[in-house]
Design a protein around this motif. Structure first.
Motif, PDB file in Angstrom:
ATOM      1  N   ASN A   9      44.412  54.277  47.351  1.00 28.73           N
ATOM      2  CA  ASN A   9      44.181  52.749  46.671  1.00 28.73           C
ATOM      3  C   ASN A   9      44.576  51.698  47.492  1.00 28.73           C
ATOM      4  O   ASN A   9      45.150  50.565  46.922  1.00 28.73           O
ATOM      5  CB  ASN A   9      44.358  52.862  45.209  1.00 28.73           C
ATOM      6  CG  ASN A   9      43.775  53.735  44.542  1.00 28.73           C
ATOM      7  OD1 ASN A   9      42.715  54.116  44.432  1.00 28.73           O
ATOM      8  ND2 ASN A   9      44.677  54.663  43.447  1.00 28.73           N
ATOM      9  N   THR A  11      44.715  48.333  49.245  1.00 32.80           N
ATOM     10  CA  THR A  11      44.212  46.978  49.259  1.00 32.80           C
ATOM     11  C   THR A  11      45.066  45.980  49.944  1.00 32.80           C
ATOM     12  O   THR A  11      46.148  45.918  49.782  1.00 32.80           O
ATOM     13  CB  THR A  11      44.067  46.517  47.826  1.00 32.80           C
ATOM     14  OG1 THR A  11      43.199  47.559  46.865  1.00 32.80           O
ATOM     15  CG2 THR A  11      43.562  45.217  47.816  1.00 32.80           C
ATOM     16  N   SER A  13      44.426  41.826  51.468  1.00 36.61           N
ATOM     17  CA  SER A  13      43.783  40.505  51.394  1.00 36.61           C
ATOM     18  C   SER A  13      44.263  39.436  52.198  1.00 36.61           C
ATOM     19  O   SER A  13      45.608  39.513  52.407  1.00 36.61           O
ATOM     20  CB  SER A  13      43.449  39.950  49.783  1.00 36.61           C
ATOM     21  OG  SER A  13      42.821  40.837  49.338  1.00 36.61           O
ATOM     22  N   ARG A  17      39.868  36.410  51.625  1.00 36.40           N
ATOM     23  CA  ARG A  17      39.123  37.512  52.283  1.00 36.40           C
ATOM     24  C   ARG A  17      39.692  38.978  52.001  1.00 36.40           C
ATOM     25  O   ARG A  17      40.892  39.083  52.341  1.00 36.40           O
ATOM     26  CB  ARG A  17      38.927  37.259  53.605  1.00 36.40           C
ATOM     27  CG  ARG A  17      37.826  38.507  54.166  1.00 36.40           C
ATOM     28  CD  ARG A  17      37.434  38.091  55.622  1.00 36.40           C
ATOM     29  NE  ARG A  17      36.807  39.191  56.267  1.00 36.40           N
ATOM     30  CZ  ARG A  17      37.223  40.186  57.213  1.00 36.40           C
ATOM     31  NH1 ARG A  17      38.280  39.633  57.835  1.00 36.40           N
ATOM     32  NH2 ARG A  17      36.715  41.117  57.706  1.00 36.40           N
ATOM     33  N   THR A  18      39.089  39.915  51.291  1.00 34.14           N
ATOM     34  CA  THR A  18      39.732  41.201  51.034  1.00 34.14           C
ATOM     35  C   THR A  18      39.401  42.170  52.200  1.00 34.14           C
ATOM     36  O   THR A  18      37.990  42.453  52.537  1.00 34.14           O
ATOM     37  CB  THR A  18      39.252  41.866  49.675  1.00 34.14           C
ATOM     38  OG1 THR A  18      39.634  41.083  48.695  1.00 34.14           O
ATOM     39  CG2 THR A  18      39.870  43.155  49.726  1.00 34.14           C
ATOM     40  N   ASP A  21      39.814  47.390  50.178  1.00 33.15           N
ATOM     41  CA  ASP A  21      39.776  47.496  48.692  1.00 33.15           C
ATOM     42  C   ASP A  21      39.744  48.702  48.187  1.00 33.15           C
ATOM     43  O   ASP A  21      38.598  49.453  48.121  1.00 33.15           O
ATOM     44  CB  ASP A  21      38.365  46.597  48.506  1.00 33.15           C
ATOM     45  CG  ASP A  21      38.404  46.363  47.006  1.00 33.15           C
ATOM     46  OD1 ASP A  21      39.492  46.531  46.304  1.00 33.15           O
ATOM     47  OD2 ASP A  21      37.240  45.864  46.506  1.00 33.15           O
ATOM     48  N   GLY A  22      40.863  49.210  47.808  1.00 33.17           N
ATOM     49  CA  GLY A  22      40.804  50.294  47.161  1.00 33.17           C
ATOM     50  C   GLY A  22      40.753  51.816  47.936  1.00 33.17           C
ATOM     51  O   GLY A  22      40.031  52.589  47.689  1.00 33.17           O
ATOM     52  N   ASP A  57      48.926  45.210  49.926  1.00 35.12           N
ATOM     53  CA  ASP A  57      49.171  44.417  48.658  1.00 35.12           C
ATOM     54  C   ASP A  57      49.159  45.163  47.560  1.00 35.12           C
ATOM     55  O   ASP A  57      49.918  44.903  46.443  1.00 35.12           O
ATOM     56  CB  ASP A  57      47.930  43.457  48.439  1.00 35.12           C
ATOM     57  CG  ASP A  57      47.824  42.335  49.842  1.00 35.12           C
ATOM     58  OD1 ASP A  57      48.724  42.105  50.416  1.00 35.12           O
ATOM     59  OD2 ASP A  57      46.888  42.004  49.957  1.00 35.12           O
ATOM     60  N   ASP A 198      32.998  46.164  55.182  1.00 34.94           N
ATOM     61  CA  ASP A 198      32.834  45.710  53.945  1.00 34.94           C
ATOM     62  C   ASP A 198      34.180  46.252  52.921  1.00 34.94           C
ATOM     63  O   ASP A 198      33.789  46.551  52.073  1.00 34.94           O
ATOM     64  CB  ASP A 198      31.691  46.170  53.454  1.00 34.94           C
ATOM     65  CG  ASP A 198      30.260  45.684  54.157  1.00 34.94           C
ATOM     66  OD1 ASP A 198      30.409  44.404  54.384  1.00 34.94           O
ATOM     67  OD2 ASP A 198      29.488  46.645  54.334  1.00 34.94           O
ATOM     68  N   ALA A 199      35.287  46.289  53.619  1.00 32.75           N
ATOM     69  CA  ALA A 199      36.628  46.321  52.659  1.00 32.75           C
ATOM     70  C   ALA A 199      36.562  47.899  52.359  1.00 32.75           C
ATOM     71  O   ALA A 199      37.499  48.351  51.532  1.00 32.75           O
ATOM     72  CB  ALA A 199      36.703  45.450  51.656  1.00 32.75           C
ATOM     73  N   MET A 200      35.886  48.667  53.168  1.00 37.53           N
ATOM     74  CA  MET A 200      35.659  50.178  52.753  1.00 37.53           C
ATOM     75  C   MET A 200      35.668  50.983  53.760  1.00 37.53           C
ATOM     76  O   MET A 200      35.580  50.584  55.223  1.00 37.53           O
ATOM     77  CB  MET A 200      34.879  50.723  51.613  1.00 37.53           C
ATOM     78  CG  MET A 200      33.313  50.313  52.048  1.00 37.53           C
ATOM     79  SD  MET A 200      32.221  50.799  50.947  1.00 37.53           S
ATOM     80  CE  MET A 200      30.588  50.565  51.714  1.00 37.53           C
TER      81      MET A 200
END
Length: 606
Positions: A9, A11, A13, A17-18, A21-22, A57, A198-200
Motif C-alpha cells: 500500500n 502512497t 504525493s 500530485r499523487t 497510490d496504494g 507517505d 497513473d499512480a499505479m
C-alpha cells in the motif's frame, strides 16, 4: 521461489500530485524486472522506496532479514579525491581482488579503458558512471536495483552488462529491478515488466516485446479508446514482427502470437515513396566525404582520428553509426555539417542541402527559456509537412507527447526528457532535408521514443543517427556503419550483432588497446563451454525434445487466441476469463521450457 522484499500500500504525493497510490508489489528469487513508464510517473521514486532510500507517505516496505540490496541511483556520487582503484575495491590489496574471477570480469567489462590511478574528479561523466556501476557489481547482493544503468554506456558496454546480469545468478536465485529506456536491453534481460502509470503499477510477463503485445491486448479486450496510442503500439508490434531474424528466433518470446493483431498494419516506412520525396527535395547529391583524414586535435604526427575514409550519403538514406567511445562519432557529424574541416580529403555538399543536428547538449534551449513550448515552435513556423501530411505546430507538439496543457509550460520548467523532445521538434519545424541525431534517446521514456520513431518514419530526408540504443538504430535506420577506433569507417551488413563480433575479435587478438585500465582486467568475454561430450549429447537430446514440446504449445496457444477472439466478439466475458486463465498456465509452461532450452544451449556453447 522465496520472497525477497516488497512494498504494501505504498502512497507518495508531491504537492498536489499523487505519484503512487496504494501500490503493493514484491520481488521473488529469480525475478528479472524491467520498469517502464513516462518520465515523471514515479519509476525512480518506487525504486528508491524499495531500496529503503526513502520513506512513503503511507504504507511500508519489508524485506527478509538476510537480504542484501545493492542500488545504483541516477545521481550516485563518488568521492572525487579517491583514485579509480580505491573507489572500486577500497583498500583491498591488488592480489586480493585480482584473484577473484568475478571482480576481474567486471573490471574488464566496465573500466578496462579507465586509468586505474586517476582521481575520480578527473574522469568524464560517463567514466564516473561506469566506475560507480563497477563498484556495485563486484559486491555480493541478493537484489540489485539499477536506475538508468545504460546511460553513458556504448553498444558494447550495454551488451556486456546484459550478459553479466543474465549470468550473475542461477536461474532461480537473486533478483534485479532496472529502470531504462533501452528497449533491446529490457528484452534481453527481463522476464517481467512493471508499467508505472497513473499512480499505479501494472505487471506483465516477459520483456519489452511481450509487454507491448500484452498492453495492446489488454487495451483491446477492455475496449479502451486510445486511438493514437493504439496505433503506435500496433506499429511497434509490426516492427517487432518484421525485425532482425535474431530477435524473432529467440525462444523466450514467440512474436507469431501478434500476427493476427497486426496483419493489417503496413510497414513502418514506405521506403520507395520516401526516397522519391527525398530526391525531389535534395537532388542527386547530398553529402560526401572523399578520402578524408582528420588528425587528433593537438596530437602528435601520425595520430589520426579518421584515416582516408569515404562516405557517400544518398537522398533518403537512413544511416546508423555505432562505435567505441572516443572513436569520433560526434566528430563525424561535425564534418558532415561543415563545423570542422578535414586535415586532407574533400567534403562535398549538395547545393540544396539543409542540415540540422540534434546535439547531446540541451543548453541550446537556454535562449528561449522564457518562452512557452508552443511559442517556441510557432515562432519557427505555424504549419509544415511530414510524410505528405500537413501538420499545425500544435499537432506535432501533441504527437510528441506535449498535451494541450503542457504546451503552455515555460521551457525553463521542462524536465530533461521534455527539453530533449522540444529540441527535436524545433529542428523538424525548420524543415531540414538532412537530419543528424547525436544520442537522441537520452532522457526519453519508451512511449516517447515510440512517438519520436513514428515521426521519423514519415520524415522524407536523409537521416544519420549516432546511438548506443541498438533497438532505435534497427528501428529507424536501414544501414549501419561502425567506427572501430582504428581510424576506419566500416559497413555493417550484419548490423549491430556484426559490430559486437568485430569488437570481440579485435579485443581477443589484442588489435585494440584497452587504455591504462585495471592492472589485471580481463575482457569480460564469455568463457567457452567446458561440458563433456556425454553432457553435450544429452543437451542435444534435450533441445530436440523441448523444440517438439514448444511446437505443440505454440499450436495450443494459437488455438486459444482464436477462441478468445471469438468470445471477445460475442461478449462472453466469463468464458473469455476462463480461456485467459488457461493461456496463462500455458505461458508458464512455455517459459519453463524456454529456460530449459537456454540452459541446454549454454552447455553446447550456442
Amino acid at each position: 521461489m522465496a520472497h525477497l522484499l516488497g512494498g504494501e500500500n505504498l502512497t507518495v504525493s508531491f504537492a498536489t500530485r499523487t505519484v503512487l497510490d496504494g501500490v503493493t508489489l514484491g520481488l521473488e528469487d529469480g525475478d528479472r524486472i524491467g520498469m517502464v513508464g513516462r518520465n515523471g510517473d514515479g519509476k525512480s521514486t518506487l525504486m528508491r522506496l524499495l531500496a529503503l532510500r526513502s520513506t512513503p507517505d503511507s504504507g511500508r516496505v519489508t524485506k527478509r532479514g538476510d537480504v542484501n540490496v545493492g542500488y545504483l541511483d541516477q545521481g550516485d556520487v563518488l568521492d572525487g579525491d579517491l583514485t579509480v582503484g580505491a573507489a572500486i575495491v577500497g583498500d583491498r590489496a591488488d592480489h586480493e581482488w585480482a584473484a577473484n574471477a568475478k571482480i576481474r570480469e567486471v573490471m574488464g567489462g566496465l573500466v578496462g579503458d579507465v586509468d586505474w590511478h586517476a582521481n575520480v574528479h578527473a574522469l568524464s561523466g560517463g567514466q564516473k558512471r561506469r566506475v560507480a556501476l563497477a563498484k556495485l557489481l563486484i559486491e555480493d547482493h541478493d537484489v540489485i536495483m539499477l536506475d538508468e544503468p545504460t546511460n553513458h554506456l556504448d553498444v558494447e558496454g550495454v551488451a556486456w552488462l546484459a550478459r553479466h546480469l543474465k549470468t550473475r545468478w542461477r536461474a532461480n536465485q537473486g533478483a534485479f529491478l532496472v529502470v531504462t529506456h533501452d528497449r533491446w536491453f529490457l528484452d534481453e534481460v527481463c522476464n517481467y515488466t512493471w508499467e508505472v502509470h497513473d499512480a499505479m503499477v501494472d505487471m506483465f510477463d516477459g520483456g519489452y516485446a511481450a509487454y507491448v503485445l500484452a498492453r495492446a491486448e489488454r487495451d483491446r479486450m477492455a475496449a479502451v479508446v486510445e486511438g493514437k496510442r493504439q496505433q503506435l503500439v500496433k506499429k511497434e508490434l509490426a516492427w517487432l514482427r518484421r525485425g532482425a531474424p535474431a530477435r524473432t528466433a529467440k525462444p523466450k518470446f514467440r512474436i507469431e502470437a501478434a500476427n493476427d493483431l497486426i496483419a493489417d498494419v503496413p510497414d513502418p516506412r514506405d521506403s520507395v515513396a520516401l526516397s522519391k520525396m527525398a530526391t525531389a527535395r535534395l537532388g542527386k547529391d547530398v553529402l560526401d566525404l572523399e578520402n578524408v583524414t582528420l588528425d587528433f586535435e593537438g596530437g602528435e604526427t601520425g595520430q589520426k582520428l579518421f584515416d582516408n575514409i569515404t562516405l557517400r550519403l544518398a537522398p533518403g538514406e537512413r544511416l546508423g553509426l555505432v562505435g567505441v567511445n572516443g572513436a569520433g562519432k560526434s566528430t563525424l557529424l561535425k564534418l558532415l555539417n561543415g563545423e570542422i574541416q578535414p586535415s586532407s580529403g574533400k567534403v562535398k555538399r549538395g547545393k540544396t542541402v539543409v542540415t540540422a543536428v540534434l546535439t547531446q547538449d540541451v543548453k541550446e534551449l537556454d535562449e528561449v527559456s522564457d518562452l512557452r513550448v508552443i511559442e517556441v515552435i510557432e515562432r519557427e513556423k505555424r504549419s509544415f509537412s511530414v510524410g505528405g501530411k500537413e501538420f499545425t505546430a500544435g499537432q506535432l507538439v501533441e504527437q510528441l507527447g506535449f498535451t494541450k496543457e503542457k504546451q503552455w509550460t515555460p521551457v525553463s520548467d521542462l524536465s530533461g526528457g521534455e527539453r530533449r523532445r522540444l529540441q527535436l521538434l524545433r529542428l523538424l519545424v525548420g524543415e531540414p532535408n538532412v537530419l543528424m541525431l547525436d544520442e537522441p534517446t537520452n532522457d526519453l521514456d519508451t512511449d516517447t521514443l515510440a512517438a519520436v520513431e513514428d515521426v521519423l518514419d514519415g520524415w522524407p530526408g536523409t537521416l544519420v543517427v549516432v546511438s548506443h540504443d541498438r533497438y532505435l538504430l534497427e528501428r529507424v535506420t536501414d544501414n549501419q556503419m561502425a567506427l572501430l577506433g582504428d581510424g576506419k569507417l566500416r559497413g555493417l551488413p550484419g548490423g549491430v550483432d556484426q559490430y559486437l563480433e568485430l569488437r570481440e575479435a579485435a579485443l581477443a587478438s589484442g588489435a585494440v588497446g584497452g587504455g591504462s585500465g585495471a592492472p589485471t582486467a580481463a575482457t569480460g568475454s564469455a568463457a567457452p563451454s567446458g561440458a563433456s561430450e556425454a553432457e553435450k549429447r544429452e543437451a542435444r537430446k534435450d533441445l530436440n525434445r523441448i523444440d517438439r514440446q514448444l511446437g505443440k504449445i505454440s499450436q495450443q496457444e494459437e488455438k486459444l487466441h482464436t477462441q478468445m477472439a471469438a468470445k471477445s466478439e460475442s461478449g462472453d466475458f466469463d468464458a473469455l476469463g476462463e480461456l485467459n486463465a488457461k493461456l496463462q498456465e500455458l505461458l508458464e509452461e512455455k517459459e519453463g521450457l524456454e529456460l530449459e532450452w537456454l540452459e541446454a544451449a549454454e552447455v553446447l556453447g550456442e
